[in-house]
Design an enzyme around this catalytic site. Structure first.
Site, PDB file in Angstrom:
ATOM      1  N   GLU A   1      -4.868  -8.691  -0.879  1.00 51.80           N
ATOM      2  CA  GLU A   1      -5.715  -8.453   0.300  1.00 51.80           C
ATOM      3  C   GLU A   1      -7.154  -8.371  -0.169  1.00 51.80           C
ATOM      4  OE1 GLU A   1      -4.566  -5.472   3.205  1.00 51.80           O
ATOM      5  OE2 GLU A   1      -2.439  -5.888   2.865  1.00 51.80           O
TER       6      GLU A   1
ATOM      7  N   GLU B   1       0.840  -1.217   0.000  1.00 54.29           N
ATOM      8  CA  GLU B   1       0.000   0.000   0.000  1.00 54.29           C
ATOM      9  C   GLU B   1       0.867   1.256   0.000  1.00 54.29           C
ATOM     10  OE1 GLU B   1      -3.291  -0.304   2.835  1.00 54.29           O
ATOM     11  OE2 GLU B   1      -4.142  -1.953   1.676  1.00 54.29           O
TER      12      GLU B   1
HETATM   13  O1  AHR Z   1      -5.316  -6.318   6.485  1.00 60.66           O
HETATM   14  C1  AHR Z   1      -5.288  -5.209   7.329  1.00 60.66           C
HETATM   15  C2  AHR Z   1      -4.633  -4.009   6.685  1.00 60.66           C
HETATM   16  O2  AHR Z   1      -5.387  -3.591   5.586  1.00 60.66           O
HETATM   17  C3  AHR Z   1      -3.265  -4.240   6.087  1.00 60.66           C
HETATM   18  O3  AHR Z   1      -2.262  -4.128   7.035  1.00 60.66           O
HETATM   19  C4  AHR Z   1      -3.158  -3.149   5.079  1.00 60.66           C
HETATM   20  O4  AHR Z   1      -2.321  -3.488   4.012  1.00 60.66           O
HETATM   21  C5  AHR Z   1      -4.586  -2.899   4.660  1.00 60.66           C
HETATM   22  O5  AHR Z   1      -4.911  -1.574   4.662  1.00 60.66           O
END
Ligand code: AHR
Length: 510
Positions: free
Chosen positions: A315, A197
């Protein structure tokens, strides 16, 4: 080519614009003659961050714990994940990755420095679970490690050293250090994330700046690695455009994408106590994955028509308010039939786009967000999401059968979503599987499947329940589990299936 066929979850529509054709009977057609692709098993990857009780108090209890463990990792979690056949595991973050200095987590545990986990609860991290612990655990699990490098607060040298430490078999300062710490042979880690991110917790960078940073880091990460660039936040298509334009294809193997099924970031709602409206809005967000994959892929196609670069959805999953009474920074939430719907629909989307989506990671494995496993002391429970991934594992590395899905609508007030989501594949022994999801909160769906081939038998399992809010708990660990499905009838080349409301079915055709 596969876009020729209509796929699952092609977005929300307003009831007012619905035509009579949209109300037609559910119909699925197999295109067994069409070009096919493999459903990469890496789509079934998981994610384990130093966040809440995912690592500490989840996977890792320490080798002096009375909970049975292997080098401090719970045996029951290892067994559960082995049964899922998890192909890869992403670690150590997430946001945590860009604060993590890997050298803090090697050597004698009592000598490891502590840091503060600034992203997740401000707790003290004692670094007792580090590189050796993680990579040995992956060996035990039979899964490929996916390491996320620190770009936000680290250095190029630090990441290059980590690569050398875990991968180099010859003599070098880092391989000497590894051997000094008790590991002779390198682990040979293939999958590397270059930051996380970068548009947010990884450094709040602009895509132009990150593209240059990526090029620099990737240059010094030596060996034959699969390098994954930090990708877009959901529908930030410009991020994908700028990265694809500015990173040469030979330097890039995967481009990430993060998308959570969330109602509203300011009003996420309870994980268990939710209304139908909240359910519908969660499913709208889950179904949006189809649009995201199509649009990010279309941009990638402009720069990479041969699809060399994988779209890595590293994610994904449902995100609700934390359970009352738990640390808000630990992101603990229960897991209901709503989560089973998210998992079923999302995996179908990934299958049907497996020409480009070749890796993905559900967030997160244990005790955090849409977990497959929850623990409490010595107890462990499997969530509905676990059961969906277990039922769906038959698709790993199978050949996709392109399908055309004509679905009734699931209507809530004046909005609609396709009720039925599906995907199909043929495994290496020639057995065909079809996964079907009915997201409608109250209506059963009868589906006619034109298989295009004469199958002799059909059998399968279903995950369903009386209420959408139903879940497994530490007092009722097996309330939800898959059972034999009796609602499928095969006649000549036609399969008829009756799916109860909010259910997931996987059928085997032979
Ligand atoms: O999965 C939780 C968080 O969500 C992670 O650390 C981040 O990459 C995302 O914003």
């Amino acid at each position: 080519m596969k876009n020729k066929f209509r796929s699952v979850c092609m977005g929300v529509s307003l009831l007012l614009t619905a035509s009579p054709a949209l109300q037609a009977q559910n119909k699925i057609t197999f295109h067994t003659d069409a070009p096919t692709q493999t459903i990469n098993r890496n789509i079934y990857g998981h994610f384990a961050e130093h966040l809440g009780n995912c690592i500490y108090g989840g996977f890792y209890v320490g080798d002096t714990s009375r909970i049975p463990n292997i080098k401090g990792v719970r045996k029951d979690i290892i067994a559960a994940l082995k049964a899922l056949k998890i192909p890869n595991l992403r670690w150590p973050g997430g946001c945590f990755a860009d604060t993590y200095h890997w050298k803090d987590g090697i050597g004698p545990k009592e000598k490891r420095p502590t840091i503060v986990n600034t992203w997740w609860g401000g707790v003290t991290e004692n670094n007792s679970f580090g590189t050796h612990d993680f990579l040995d655990m992956c060996e035990e699990l039979g899964t490929e490690p996916y390491l996320a490098g620190n770009v936000g607060s680290g250095t190029v040298q630090e990441l290059a050293d980590w690569v050398q430490y875990v991968n180099f078999s010859g003599k070098s300062p880092m391989s000497d250090l590894r051997q000094h710490n008790g590991r002779q042979q390198p682990w040979k880690v293939q999958y590397w994330g270059v930051g996380n991110e970068a548009w947010g917790c990884g450094g709040n960078m602009r895509p132009e700046y990150y593209a240059d940073i990526y090029r620099k880091y990737a240059t010094f990460m030596s060996g034959n690695l699969f390098k994954i660039a930090s990708g877009a936040n959901s529908s930030d298509y410009n991020w994908t455009e700028v990265l694809m334009k500015n990173i040469p294809l030979h330097m890039l193997d995967g481009l990430a994408l993060h998308h959570y099924s969330v109602i509203d970031w300011n009003k996420k709602g309870s994980a268990v106590d939710f209304s139908e409206e909240q359910y519908f809005r969660t499913m709208r967000s889950a179904c949006f994955m189809d649009t995201l994959v199509r649009r990010h892929s279309a941009i990638m196609d402009k720069y990479d028509p041969k699809k060399k670069v994988a779209l890595v959805v590293d994610e994904w999953g449902g995100w609700y308010n934390v359970e009352a009474g738990t640390n808000p920074g630990f992101l603990f939430q229960q897991n209901t039939m709503r989560d089973a719907m998210i998992a079923g629909v999302t995996l179908n989307i990934f299958h049907n786009h497996s020409d480009r989506v070749r890796m993905a990671n559900l967030a997160q494995t244990v005790n955090v967000l849409q977990a497959v496993v929850l623990t409490k002391g010595e107890q462990l429970i499997l969530t509905p999401t676990y059961h969906v991934m277990e039922m769906y594992k038959v698709h790993q590395d199978a050949t996709l059968i392109p399908i055309d899905v004509q679905s009734n609508k699931y209507t809530y007030k004046n909005e609609q979503l396709p009720a039925v989501s599906a995907s199909a594949s043929k495994d290496k022994s020639g057995v065909t599987h079809i996964s079907l999801v009915n997201i409608d909160a109250s209506k059963a769906q009868e589906i006619t499947v034109q298989t295009g081939a004469a199958y002799k038998s059909v059998a399968g399992r279903i995950l369903s329940s009386a209420k959408l809010q139903d879940h497994n708990s530490f007092t009722q660990p097996d309330k939800l589990r898959p059972v034999a499905f009796k609602g499928a009838v095969l006649k000549n080349n036609t399969l008829t299936v009756k799916l109860p409301p909010f259910s997931v079915v996987v059928l085997e055709l032979q």
